[in-house]
Scaffold this active site. Structure first.
Site, mmCIF file in Angstrom:
data_model
loop_
_atom_site.group_PDB
_atom_site.id
_atom_site.type_symbol
_atom_site.label_atom_id
_atom_site.label_comp_id
_atom_site.label_asym_id
_atom_site.label_seq_id
_atom_site.Cartn_x
_atom_site.Cartn_y
_atom_site.Cartn_z
ATOM 1 N N TYR A 40 3.417 10.009 -0.624
ATOM 2 C CA TYR A 40 3.995 9.686 0.348
ATOM 3 C C TYR A 40 5.165 9.077 -0.222
ATOM 4 C CZ TYR A 40 0.313 6.289 2.958
ATOM 5 O OH TYR A 40 -0.635 6.342 3.123
ATOM 6 N N HIS B 193 -7.925 9.632 -2.062
ATOM 7 C CA HIS B 193 -6.834 9.172 -0.274
ATOM 8 C C HIS B 193 -8.342 9.677 0.616
ATOM 9 C CE1 HIS B 193 -2.945 9.029 1.206
ATOM 10 N NE2 HIS B 193 -3.363 8.722 1.963
ATOM 11 N N LYS C 65 -2.827 5.695 -4.166
ATOM 12 C CA LYS C 65 -3.896 6.796 -4.085
ATOM 13 C C LYS C 65 -3.245 8.633 -4.879
ATOM 14 C CE LYS C 65 -3.703 4.594 0.841
ATOM 15 N NZ LYS C 65 -2.140 4.800 0.515
ATOM 16 N N ASP D 265 1.019 -1.151 0.114
ATOM 17 C CA ASP D 265 0.099 -0.130 -0.089
ATOM 18 C C ASP D 265 0.771 1.111 0.351
ATOM 19 O OD1 ASP D 265 -2.745 1.022 0.957
ATOM 20 O OD2 ASP D 265 -0.827 2.267 1.906
HETATM 21 P P1 NDP Z 1 0.932 1.842 12.013
HETATM 22 O O1 NDP Z 1 -0.729 1.406 12.807
HETATM 23 O O2 NDP Z 1 1.216 -0.012 11.061
HETATM 24 O O3 NDP Z 1 1.910 1.422 12.745
HETATM 25 C C1 NDP Z 1 3.115 1.679 12.352
HETATM 26 C C2 NDP Z 1 4.271 2.053 13.566
HETATM 27 O O4 NDP Z 1 4.534 1.369 14.389
HETATM 28 C C3 NDP Z 1 5.540 2.200 12.917
HETATM 29 O O5 NDP Z 1 5.619 3.196 14.043
HETATM 30 C C4 NDP Z 1 6.399 1.257 13.364
HETATM 31 O O6 NDP Z 1 7.615 1.502 13.530
HETATM 32 C C5 NDP Z 1 5.617 0.585 13.927
HETATM 33 N N1 NDP Z 1 5.463 -0.590 14.569
HETATM 34 C C6 NDP Z 1 4.968 -1.804 13.542
HETATM 35 N N2 NDP Z 1 5.514 -3.093 13.865
HETATM 36 C C7 NDP Z 1 5.855 -2.987 14.787
HETATM 37 C C8 NDP Z 1 6.002 -3.841 15.875
HETATM 38 N N3 NDP Z 1 5.876 -5.420 16.061
HETATM 39 N N4 NDP Z 1 6.145 -3.900 17.685
HETATM 40 C C9 NDP Z 1 5.838 -2.994 17.909
HETATM 41 N N5 NDP Z 1 5.695 -1.566 17.224
HETATM 42 C C10 NDP Z 1 5.570 -1.624 15.266
HETATM 43 O O7 NDP Z 1 0.706 2.286 11.130
HETATM 44 P P2 NDP Z 1 0.541 3.167 9.809
HETATM 45 O O8 NDP Z 1 -0.192 5.371 9.526
HETATM 46 O O9 NDP Z 1 2.000 3.435 8.954
HETATM 47 O O10 NDP Z 1 -0.392 2.843 9.110
HETATM 48 C C11 NDP Z 1 -0.357 1.652 7.924
HETATM 49 C C12 NDP Z 1 0.458 1.795 6.819
HETATM 50 O O11 NDP Z 1 -1.990 2.778 6.507
HETATM 51 C C13 NDP Z 1 0.966 3.269 6.361
HETATM 52 O O12 NDP Z 1 2.245 2.892 6.161
HETATM 53 C C14 NDP Z 1 0.104 3.132 5.302
HETATM 54 O O13 NDP Z 1 0.343 2.578 4.075
HETATM 55 C C15 NDP Z 1 -1.642 3.309 4.541
HETATM 56 N N6 NDP Z 1 -2.102 4.434 5.840
HETATM 57 C C16 NDP Z 1 -3.356 5.496 4.825
HETATM 58 C C17 NDP Z 1 -3.820 6.311 5.516
HETATM 59 C C18 NDP Z 1 -4.861 6.619 5.158
HETATM 60 O O14 NDP Z 1 -5.667 8.233 4.502
HETATM 61 N N7 NDP Z 1 -5.453 6.481 3.035
HETATM 62 C C19 NDP Z 1 -3.485 7.068 6.611
HETATM 63 C C20 NDP Z 1 -1.993 6.400 6.828
HETATM 64 C C21 NDP Z 1 -1.585 5.739 6.725
HETATM 65 P P3 NDP Z 1 8.655 1.041 12.813
HETATM 66 O O15 NDP Z 1 8.861 1.716 11.355
HETATM 67 O O16 NDP Z 1 9.992 1.977 14.010
HETATM 68 O O17 NDP Z 1 8.706 -0.603 13.482
#
Ligand code: NDP
Length: 292
Positions: A70, A128, A95, A65
């Protein structure tokens, strides 16, 4: 009392209870979408994005995704080219950003995304955000992209019940997906019901609460009891709700951890306990009140 729609643990490829990372949901146009995907928002610079996407594919994820905003579509495309997995075995989402939600600009934005990804088609193209006064026109452009065959499915993000009902007054093609912030602290049962009633697949962004689950006692306790991590418990909860989840991590070990969800099942009482955490808590912007 919050009323949740009935849970469906839909897995079209596996028959056992726990499922597998190959599990797909079937979208309302018959297209299969992996229930677990990999999100790449903020993964890092070009080489970090290539590395993370290759790690994810290596760990078994087949759905990626991304979004034009991004700034990493090129990295995603490069990883797809470098990987051993065939393009048709991957499910790629991007998106249209808000500034391209103007008449005639959406088609150009789509072409630019495809060019950056260096792909001939997308699996899923999403609006988006519900930009007031523009999203209906944008949707009509997505419908024309869909009819051209260059996106196998089209959908929306961050559409609340009001936006969905408004959009449905003009649609010829019902959105296949609504990607929204969704996790145990933000369950949105009304939105779940509206999506289910219209055959729109709910997809969770921020499924890991952006990493804030460690402070939630119930999640930590359940993780200890199931001998899994808090992240795995939360993601398993999404799967058992029939929701698509796209966790993000930049770290290989966590990318693997977040895909290791198929050796346990949360029982009904524990699902209820997680549902009961719902507090309407957002870690991202509010779709009814955003200014970008
Ligand atoms: P997430 O809920 O996926 O959380 C990501 C965070 O969690 C990062 O800080 C990561 O740190 C941490 N993390 C990941 N795995 C673990 C684990 N096993 N244990 C502890 N911490 C962990 O948030 P996102 O906002 O990134 O959402 C996921 C995806 O959704 C985005 O990447 C994007 O593709 C999409 N998205 C879409 C939006 C929209 O408006 N349509 C808005 C926001 C996101 P680290 O990387 O350091 O591991």
């Amino acid at each position: 009392q919050t009323r949740f729609p009935p849970r469906t643990h839909r897995s079209s490829r596996s028959n056992n209870m726990t499922g597998s990372i190959r599990d797909c949901v079937t979208l309302n146009n018959g297209i299969e979408m992996p229930q677990l995907g990999f999100g790449v928002l903020g993964v890092g610079d070009h080489s970090a994005v290539i590395r993370a996407v290759l790690d994810a594919i290596d760990a078994g994820y087949r759905s990626i995704d991304t979004a034009s905003v991004y700034g990493n579509e090129r990295g995603v495309g490069e990883a797809i080219r470098q990987s051993d997995v065939q393009r048709e075995d991957l499910f790629i989402t991007t998106k249209v950003w808000n500034d391209a939600q103007r008449e005639g600009r959406t088609l150009a934005a789509f072409d630019e995304s495809l060019a950056r990804l260096d792909l001939e088609y997308l699996d899923l193209y999403l609006v988006h955000w519900p930009v007031e006064g523009h999203y209906k026109q944008t949707w009509q452009e997505l419908e024309s992209i869909y009819r051209s065959g260059r996106a196998r499915a089209i959908g929306v993000c961050n559409f609340m019940p009001h936006h969905i009902n408004d959009l449905l007054t003009v649609t010829q093609v019902t959105p296949s997906v609504n990607q929204v912030e969704f996790h145990p602290l933000l369950v949105q049962p009304k939105l779940m019901r509206v999506c289910r009633d219209h055959g729109i697949q709910l997809e969770a962004w921020g499924p890991l609460m952006k990493g804030h689950f460690d402070s939630v006692r119930t999640i930590v306790d359940l993780a200890a009891r199931y001998r899994k991590t808090p992240a795995q418990v939360v993601l398993r909860w999404h799967l058992q709700h029939g929701v698509v989840a796209i966790p993000k991590s930049s770290r290989r070990a966590r990318i693997i951890e977040n895909a290791d969800l198929y050796d346990f099942v949360l029982d009904a009482e524990d699902m209820d306990m997680l549902d009961a955490l719902n507090a309407g808590k957002r870690f991202g912007p509010d779709p009814y009140d955003f200014d970008f």
